[in-house]
Design a protein around this motif. Structure first.
Motif, PDB file in Angstrom:
ATOM      1  N   ARG A   1      -3.872 -15.710 -39.615  1.00  0.00           N
ATOM      2  CA  ARG A   1      -3.422 -14.421 -40.147  1.00  0.00           C
ATOM      3  C   ARG A   1      -2.275 -14.610 -41.134  1.00  0.00           C
ATOM      4  O   ARG A   1      -1.459 -15.517 -40.968  1.00  0.00           O
ATOM      5  CB  ARG A   1      -2.965 -13.508 -39.017  1.00  0.00           C
ATOM      6  CG  ARG A   1      -4.076 -13.167 -38.034  1.00  0.00           C
ATOM      7  CD  ARG A   1      -3.549 -12.296 -36.881  1.00  0.00           C
ATOM      8  NE  ARG A   1      -4.571 -12.069 -35.894  1.00  0.00           N
ATOM      9  CZ  ARG A   1      -5.458 -11.076 -35.927  1.00  0.00           C
ATOM     10  NH1 ARG A   1      -5.428 -10.218 -36.913  1.00  0.00           N
ATOM     11  NH2 ARG A   1      -6.368 -10.960 -34.979  1.00  0.00           N
ATOM     12  N   ASP A   2      -2.209 -13.718 -42.111  1.00  0.00           N
ATOM     13  CA  ASP A   2      -1.073 -13.715 -43.029  1.00  0.00           C
ATOM     14  C   ASP A   2       0.115 -13.060 -42.325  1.00  0.00           C
ATOM     15  O   ASP A   2      -0.028 -12.554 -41.207  1.00  0.00           O
ATOM     16  CB  ASP A   2      -1.433 -13.040 -44.355  1.00  0.00           C
ATOM     17  CG  ASP A   2      -1.627 -11.535 -44.288  1.00  0.00           C
ATOM     18  OD1 ASP A   2      -1.281 -10.899 -43.248  1.00  0.00           O
ATOM     19  OD2 ASP A   2      -2.126 -10.960 -45.266  1.00  0.00           O
ATOM     20  N   PRO A   3       1.303 -13.056 -42.941  1.00  0.00           N
ATOM     21  CA  PRO A   3       2.479 -12.484 -42.265  1.00  0.00           C
ATOM     22  C   PRO A   3       2.321 -11.018 -41.868  1.00  0.00           C
ATOM     23  O   PRO A   3       2.970 -10.549 -40.926  1.00  0.00           O
ATOM     24  CB  PRO A   3       3.603 -12.656 -43.295  1.00  0.00           C
ATOM     25  CG  PRO A   3       3.177 -13.818 -44.122  1.00  0.00           C
ATOM     26  CD  PRO A   3       1.673 -13.709 -44.201  1.00  0.00           C
ATOM     27  N   GLY A   4       1.439 -10.295 -42.535  1.00  0.00           N
ATOM     28  CA  GLY A   4       1.209  -8.897 -42.195  1.00  0.00           C
ATOM     29  C   GLY A   4       0.171  -8.703 -41.102  1.00  0.00           C
ATOM     30  O   GLY A   4      -0.097  -7.576 -40.693  1.00  0.00           O
ATOM     31  N   GLY A   5      -0.435  -9.785 -40.630  1.00  0.00           N
ATOM     32  CA  GLY A   5      -1.419  -9.697 -39.559  1.00  0.00           C
ATOM     33  C   GLY A   5      -2.866  -9.647 -40.008  1.00  0.00           C
ATOM     34  O   GLY A   5      -3.776  -9.601 -39.184  1.00  0.00           O
ATOM     35  N   LYS A   6      -3.103  -9.680 -41.312  1.00  0.00           N
ATOM     36  CA  LYS A   6      -4.471  -9.644 -41.835  1.00  0.00           C
ATOM     37  C   LYS A   6      -5.151 -11.002 -41.604  1.00  0.00           C
ATOM     38  O   LYS A   6      -4.556 -12.055 -41.862  1.00  0.00           O
ATOM     39  CB  LYS A   6      -4.456  -9.324 -43.331  1.00  0.00           C
ATOM     40  CG  LYS A   6      -5.830  -9.295 -43.949  1.00  0.00           C
ATOM     41  CD  LYS A   6      -5.752  -9.040 -45.441  1.00  0.00           C
ATOM     42  CE  LYS A   6      -7.143  -9.163 -46.045  1.00  0.00           C
ATOM     43  NZ  LYS A   6      -7.106  -9.246 -47.486  1.00  0.00           N
ATOM     44  N   VAL A   7      -6.396 -10.953 -41.140  1.00  0.00           N
ATOM     45  CA  VAL A   7      -7.158 -12.185 -40.929  1.00  0.00           C
ATOM     46  C   VAL A   7      -7.492 -12.788 -42.288  1.00  0.00           C
ATOM     47  O   VAL A   7      -8.072 -12.114 -43.154  1.00  0.00           O
ATOM     48  CB  VAL A   7      -8.449 -11.905 -40.127  1.00  0.00           C
ATOM     49  CG1 VAL A   7      -9.308 -13.161 -40.042  1.00  0.00           C
ATOM     50  CG2 VAL A   7      -8.112 -11.401 -38.731  1.00  0.00           C
ATOM     51  N   ILE A   8      -7.103 -14.058 -42.477  1.00  0.00           N
ATOM     52  CA  ILE A   8      -7.357 -14.740 -43.750  1.00  0.00           C
ATOM     53  C   ILE A   8      -8.206 -15.989 -43.579  1.00  0.00           C
ATOM     54  O   ILE A   8      -8.587 -16.620 -44.564  1.00  0.00           O
ATOM     55  CB  ILE A   8      -6.029 -15.103 -44.462  1.00  0.00           C
ATOM     56  CG1 ILE A   8      -5.145 -15.961 -43.563  1.00  0.00           C
ATOM     57  CG2 ILE A   8      -5.312 -13.829 -44.918  1.00  0.00           C
ATOM     58  CD1 ILE A   8      -3.907 -16.520 -44.251  1.00  0.00           C
TER      59      ILE A   8
END
Length: 148
Positions: free
Chosen positions: A110-117
């Protein structure tokens, strides 16, 4: 009659103590190790990160594989710059060979905002009882069902 009861009580007590003291299963060990490994990124602790990598590890990148602990750490050190981790990861599956010597862990990145990357895929080797080191690591795009 008293002696057999005492003997039975001792046997039950010994069995209970041995069961309570049994080490975690290899799967639990790898899951715990993977969680601790991920914490090194969150806590910005490159020396701790380094301790989880096998000397002969191979980490795959877009350009070429990183071979050996020194090369992996040199490349990954940039991810430890700054106070905020550029990504995080958490295992959602761990499988261990029946021999208990190799394991696969995989999970979401996840990126720092919580989005799955992405999704990570790591192979762990047991170095000693209860001690696991990562030997292969390769990221991949998230699976279609991973975007949550």
């Amino acid at each position: 009659m008293v002696i057999p009861r005492i003997a039975l009580a001792l046997l039950v007590g010994v069995a209970f103590c041995n069961a309570a003291a049994a080490p975690d299963s290899p799967r639990d060990q790898v899951l715990g190790t993977e969680r601790a490994f991920a914490r090194t990124m969150a806590e910005r602790d490159l020396p701790a990160f380094t301790r989880y990598i096998a000397d002969d590890a191979v980490f795959f990148t877009h350009a070429a594989p990183l071979r050996g602990k020194a090369e992996v750490v040199a490349h990954w050190s940039r991810f430890f710059d700054g106070t905020i981790a550029p990504f995080s990861w958490e295992a959602d599956r761990v499988e261990v060979l029946q021999s208990g010597t190799l394991a696969l862990s995989t999970g979401l990145v996840r990126d720092p905002g919580g989005k799955v990357i992405g999704r990570f895929n790591s192979v762990w080797r047991r170095q000693a009882p209860g001690v696991w080191r990562i030997v292969f690591d390769k990221g991949s795009p998230p699976d279609p069902g991973d975007a949550h």
